[in-house]
Design a protein around this motif. Structure first.
Motif, PDB file in Angstrom:
ATOM      1  N   ILE A 214       0.826  -1.207   0.000  1.00 60.10           N
ATOM      2  CA  ILE A 214       0.000   0.000   0.000  1.00 60.10           C
ATOM      3  C   ILE A 214       0.863   1.260   0.000  1.00 60.10           C
ATOM      4  N   SER A 215       1.983   1.236   0.694  1.00 62.19           N
ATOM      5  CA  SER A 215       2.871   2.404   0.691  1.00 62.19           C
ATOM      6  C   SER A 215       3.343   2.718  -0.724  1.00 62.19           C
ATOM      7  N   ASP A 234      -7.675  -0.610   2.580  1.00 69.15           N
ATOM      8  CA  ASP A 234      -8.026  -0.505   3.992  1.00 69.15           C
ATOM      9  C   ASP A 234      -8.047   0.954   4.473  1.00 69.15           C
ATOM     10  N   ASP A 235      -8.464   1.873   3.577  1.00 66.49           N
ATOM     11  CA  ASP A 235      -8.597   3.314   3.866  1.00 66.49           C
ATOM     12  C   ASP A 235      -7.274   4.054   4.040  1.00 66.49           C
ATOM     13  N   TRP A 236      -6.153   3.443   3.650  1.00 65.53           N
ATOM     14  CA  TRP A 236      -4.870   4.140   3.692  1.00 65.53           C
ATOM     15  C   TRP A 236      -4.718   4.984   2.429  1.00 65.53           C
ATOM     16  N   ILE A 237      -4.403   6.270   2.604  1.00 62.25           N
ATOM     17  CA  ILE A 237      -4.240   7.147   1.435  1.00 62.25           C
ATOM     18  C   ILE A 237      -2.813   7.674   1.287  1.00 62.25           C
ATOM     19  N   PHE A 238      -1.975   7.485   2.325  1.00 64.23           N
ATOM     20  CA  PHE A 238      -0.561   7.839   2.214  1.00 64.23           C
ATOM     21  C   PHE A 238       0.221   6.911   3.131  1.00 64.23           C
ATOM     22  N   GLY A 239       0.884   5.943   2.503  1.00 63.83           N
ATOM     23  CA  GLY A 239       1.637   4.972   3.288  1.00 63.83           C
ATOM     24  C   GLY A 239       0.733   3.955   3.954  1.00 63.83           C
ATOM     25  N   CYS A 240       1.344   3.161   4.845  1.00 66.78           N
ATOM     26  CA  CYS A 240       0.607   2.123   5.577  1.00 66.78           C
ATOM     27  C   CYS A 240       1.461   1.690   6.765  1.00 66.78           C
ATOM     28  N   ASP A 241       0.815   1.506   7.920  1.00 66.76           N
ATOM     29  CA  ASP A 241       1.536   1.088   9.133  1.00 66.76           C
ATOM     30  C   ASP A 241       1.106  -0.278   9.643  1.00 66.76           C
ATOM     31  N   VAL A 242       0.277  -0.982   8.898  1.00 67.01           N
ATOM     32  CA  VAL A 242      -0.327  -2.210   9.422  1.00 67.01           C
ATOM     33  C   VAL A 242       0.714  -3.209   9.923  1.00 67.01           C
TER      34      VAL A 242
END
Length: 313
Positions: A214-215, A234-242
C-alpha cells in the motif's frame, strides 16, 4: 595523540545520542555480499514495481566505497518517530502513515546530522564523507542490521530489541576508521502477525512485494494505478503502518519527544469528506513542510477515488 578506533567509535555514539539520535551503530564499509543475491532476485521477480531507480547504481547500492570514494566506515543512525499517545488520527477517517505526521523527516534528520557532523569534525579532526537520509542508493536497513542496531524482520523493517520499528534510518559514510559493531540475532521467532495482517498480502517471510504494498501504491506510482488492481487499501491514502502496528515488538515503543515530528496542522482531525473536498491551495498550505507533499494532491485524490470505487463494489 590521535584517537584510537575504539575511541572514535565511542565518541561518535555519545555525540549522536546528544544530538537526539536514539541509537548509533558502526560498520566497516565494504561489499554487502549477503544482500547481493537477494537484491538481484527481488529485482528480477519485479517486486520493485515502477521504482526503476532501484535498478540503477546496483553496484553502488551494495558497496558504499563505490558511492563515497575513500570511505572506510558506515555510521548508522536511528531516530524515533513513534507519536505520543495523545496524538492520534480520527479513527473514522482515511489513514496516513505515522512517519508523515510531522515535518518532512528528510529535512529534520539531515539538519541534526549536520550539527553532529560539524561537531565530530572539531573533536576528531578533519574527515571526508557524505550524509544520507533515505536519499541515495544505500541499503540502509542492511547497514543498520550489520551494525547491531536491530534485525530485519519478516516485514522487511528494521526491528530494534524492546524498542520496535518506528525509526528513521540515516547514515554517515566517512573516510576514517572506527571500531565496528557486530550484528545481533533475529527475534521474530515463529510470529507471522505482519504476514497475516497485510491487507494486500504483500508480505512473505523477510520479503515484501513492493508492487502490492500500500505504501508503494499510494506514494511511489506517479500516474494511474494499474487497471487490473483489485487490492484492498483498507482506507490508507498515504503509506501504511499495518505490518508495524501488529508487530509485538512495537508494544514496547516509546513516544518521541521531537517537536518537529508533531503534526504541524490539524489534518489528523479531518473527516473523509474533508479529504475529498481538499483543494489544491489548501493542500499546499497544509502540507508544504510535510512528506505528504511528495505524492501531491493528485496522488491523494487518486487513492481516494480507488478506495471509494472499491467500497462501492
Amino acid at each position: 595523540m590521535p584517537l584510537s578506533k575504539a575511541e572514535i567509535s565511542q565518541l561518535i555514539k555519545s555525540k549522536a545520542q546528544e544530538h537526539g539520535f536514539t541509537f548509533c551503530g558502526i560498520s566497516k564499509a565494504g561489499f554487502l555480499e549477503n544482500e547481493a543475491s537477494r537484491l538481484e532476485q527481488w529485482l528480477k521477480i519485479g517486486y520493485h514495481g515502477e521504482m526503476s531507480y532501484m535498478e540503477r547504481n546496483f553496484d553502488k547500492r551494495l558497496d558504499p566505497t563505490l558511492l563515497v570514494e575513500g570511505s572506510k566506515t558506515v555510521v548508522s543512525l536511528i531516530y524515533n518517530y513513534f507519536p505520543p499517545a495523545e496524538v492520534f488520527q480520527n479513527p473514522s477517517a482515511f489513514k496516513v502513515s505515522k512517519y508523515a505526521w510531522g515535518k518532512d523527516y528528510h529535512e529534520v534528520i539531515k539538519a541534526k546530522m549536520q550539527f553532529l557532523w560539524d561537531e565530530l569534525q572539531t573533536l576528531i579532526g578533519h574527515f571526508e564523507g557524505r550524509m544520507f537520509v533515505d536519499s541515495a542508493p544505500v541499503l540502509e536497513k542492511a547497514w543498520a542490521q550489520k551494525s547491531g542496531l536491530g534485525w530485519i524482520g519478516k516485514n522487511a523493517n528494521l526491528i530494534v530489541p524492546k524498542k520496535g520499528s518506528f525509526f528513521f534510518i540515516s547514515e554517515l559514510i566517512i573516510d576514517i576508521e572506527a571500531e565496528p559493531d557486530g550484528p545481533i540475532k533475529d527475534f521474530c521467532g515463529t510470529c507471522t502477525r505482519c504476514i497475516e495482517a497485510c491487507p494486500t498480502e504483500a508480505i512473505t517471510p523477510y520479503q515484501v512485494d513492493g508492487s502490492k504494498c500500500i505504501s508503494y501504491l499510494t506514494i511511489e506510482i506517479k500516474e494511474n494505478l494499474p487497471a487490473h488492481l483489485k487490492l484492498d487499501f483498507d482506507d490508507w491514502i498515504f503509506g501504511c503502518d499495518v505490518c508495524q502496528d501488529v508487530c509485538p515488538w512495537n508494544r514496547h515503543a516509546k513516544s518521541h519527544n521531537e517537536p518537529d515530528f508533531l503534526p504541524q496542522t490539524n489534518f489528523l482531525d479531518m473527516s473523509k469528506s474533508d479529504w475529498e473536498e481538499l483543494s489544491e491551495d489548501l493542500f499546499k498550505e497544509m502540507f508544504r513542510y510535510s512528506a505528504i507533499k511528495r505524492t501531491k494532491l493528485k496522488g491523494i485524490k487518486r487513492s481516494l477515488a480507488y478506495i471509494n470505487k472499491k467500497n462501492e463494489q
